[in-house]
Design a protein around this motif. Structure first.
Motif, PDB file in Angstrom:
ATOM      1  N   SER A 100      40.719   4.573  39.378  1.00 46.90           N
ATOM      2  CA  SER A 100      41.929   4.416  40.184  1.00 46.90           C
ATOM      3  C   SER A 100      41.565   4.086  41.620  1.00 46.90           C
ATOM      4  CB  SER A 100      42.781   5.688  40.140  1.00 46.90           C
ATOM      5  OG  SER A 100      42.119   6.756  40.798  1.00 46.90           O
ATOM      6  N   GLY A 101      42.583   3.653  42.363  1.00 44.50           N
ATOM      7  CA  GLY A 101      42.396   3.376  43.773  1.00 44.50           C
ATOM      8  C   GLY A 101      41.942   1.970  44.092  1.00 44.50           C
ATOM      9  N   ARG A 155      51.741   6.130  41.087  1.00 41.65           N
ATOM     10  CA  ARG A 155      51.768   5.852  42.511  1.00 41.65           C
ATOM     11  C   ARG A 155      51.333   7.099  43.271  1.00 41.65           C
ATOM     12  NH1 ARG A 155      58.155   5.758  44.328  1.00 41.65           N
ATOM     13  NH2 ARG A 155      58.769   7.703  43.355  1.00 41.65           N
ATOM     14  N   GLN A 157      48.442   5.458  43.936  1.00 37.21           N
ATOM     15  CA  GLN A 157      47.166   4.802  43.655  1.00 37.21           C
ATOM     16  C   GLN A 157      47.338   3.670  42.638  1.00 37.21           C
ATOM     17  OE1 GLN A 157      48.159   7.702  42.584  1.00 37.21           O
ATOM     18  NE2 GLN A 157      47.458   8.158  40.518  1.00 37.21           N
ATOM     19  N   GLN A 159      45.977   1.474  39.594  1.00 35.88           N
ATOM     20  CA  GLN A 159      44.975   1.757  38.557  1.00 35.88           C
ATOM     21  C   GLN A 159      45.289   0.980  37.280  1.00 35.88           C
ATOM     22  OE1 GLN A 159      45.460   6.160  38.577  1.00 35.88           O
ATOM     23  NE2 GLN A 159      46.607   5.944  36.676  1.00 35.88           N
ATOM     24  N   ALA A 205      40.350  11.422  48.051  1.00 35.78           N
ATOM     25  CA  ALA A 205      41.598  10.670  48.209  1.00 35.78           C
ATOM     26  C   ALA A 205      42.773  11.373  47.557  1.00 35.78           C
ATOM     27  CB  ALA A 205      41.439   9.267  47.620  1.00 35.78           C
ATOM     28  N   ASN A 206      42.507  12.225  46.570  1.00 32.19           N
ATOM     29  CA  ASN A 206      43.601  12.909  45.876  1.00 32.19           C
ATOM     30  C   ASN A 206      44.283  13.964  46.748  1.00 32.19           C
ATOM     31  OD1 ASN A 206      43.289  11.383  43.596  1.00 32.19           O
ATOM     32  ND2 ASN A 206      42.094  12.907  42.478  1.00 32.19           N
ATOM     33  N   ARG A 209      47.213  12.311  47.828  1.00 29.97           N
ATOM     34  CA  ARG A 209      48.058  11.862  46.723  1.00 29.97           C
ATOM     35  C   ARG A 209      48.814  13.013  46.066  1.00 29.97           C
ATOM     36  NH1 ARG A 209      43.161   8.420  43.904  1.00 29.97           N
ATOM     37  NH2 ARG A 209      43.130   6.662  45.371  1.00 29.97           N
TER      38      ARG A 209
END
Length: 257
Positions: A100-101, A155, A157, A159, A205-206, A209
């Motif tokens: 992802s990302g 969303r 992210q 993927q 990054a999570n 998110r």
């Protein structure tokens, strides 16, 4: 048979791919507690260590080295069990990789092929290898790890490779279910939401998110590995004997919105 007995798996031989990871280990424990003799497939014994540690609780859990993207190795493991008079009657296709990302326009050929080779090809190789022996035996239950990502577009992210791979898992599930029902083999899948696993929580990054994920989830929380494993136990057992080709949402209501 009582209702409680329908959830029992006494004497069944179960195989769990990726059985040493967070969800895989929970699946291995759930099946073992229900009475199944479990084999986890991992690349190394170290990867399988969390599942093998369940032996201390008296569970019958073993390990076989293998990469699910190696079709010959999956065939060999399935054949080995059958030759010993102990073919798998339960297969949990749990092993997968996330991706992802990365925006679609930036996904490389290598990234795309890696996700498809594991999440789609590997799952198919395993289902085919163990499914052949289930067909010969006239019984079996395969449970695939799909995802809500096979239905929705996550969303914030991007993927696409992962989403497409899980959509393929869902349709492999339906297609095999339709073909193999006549042979007494059931094929179902679970489609989880975001699950609290070390892998997910370790991604920096999570952190940004997760609040959005929860805001888009009616229950307002992520899931736990054991909640996924409980659904898998149900689909692997006679408690779900009339179900095949089903994609069971285990998503805290995420796909309701």
């Amino acid at each position: 048979m009582t209702y409680a007995q329908r959830f029992k798996l006494h004497g069944a031989r179960a195989v769990v791919t990726g059985g040493g990871g967070a969800i895989g280990q929970a699946c291995s424990q759930a099946l073992a507690e229900a009475g199944a003799r479990v084999i986890v497939i991992e690349r190394s014994e170290a990867d399988a260590s969390d599942a093998l540690a369940l032996r201390a609780q008296g569970h019958d859990i073993d390990w076989r080295p293998g990469d699910i993207a190696d079709s010959a190795r999956m065939e060999a493991i399935a054949a080995e069990l059958a030759a010993a008079g102990d073919p798998a009657t339960i297969l949990v296709n749990n092993a997968a990789i996330g991706h992802s990302g990365v925006a679609s326009e930036d996904v490389t050929d290598e990234e795309w092929l890696q996700v498809m080779n594991v999440n789609v090809n590997g799952l198919f190789w395993c289902s085919r290898a163990f499914g052949r022996h289930m067909i010969r035996a006239g019984r079996g239950a395969i449970v695939n790890l799909g995802s809500m990502s096979g239905t929705i577009c996550n969303r914030p992210q991007p993927q696409t490779p992962y989403n497409v791979s899980k959509a393929a898992v869902h349709h492999i599930t339906r297609s095999m279910a339709a073909e193999w029902a006549q042979h007494g083999v059931r094929v179902n899948a679970v489609a989880p939401s975001y699950i609290e696993t070390p892998m997910v929580l370790a991604v920096e990054a999570n952190r940004e998110r997760i609040p959005l994920w929860l805001a888009n989830t009616p229950m307002g929380r992520m899931g736990r590995p054991e909640e996924v494993a409980s659904a898998i136990l149900f689909l692997a057992s006679d408690a779900s004997s009339l179900m095949t080709g089903s994609i069971v949402d285990v998503d805290a209501g995420y796909t309701c919105w």
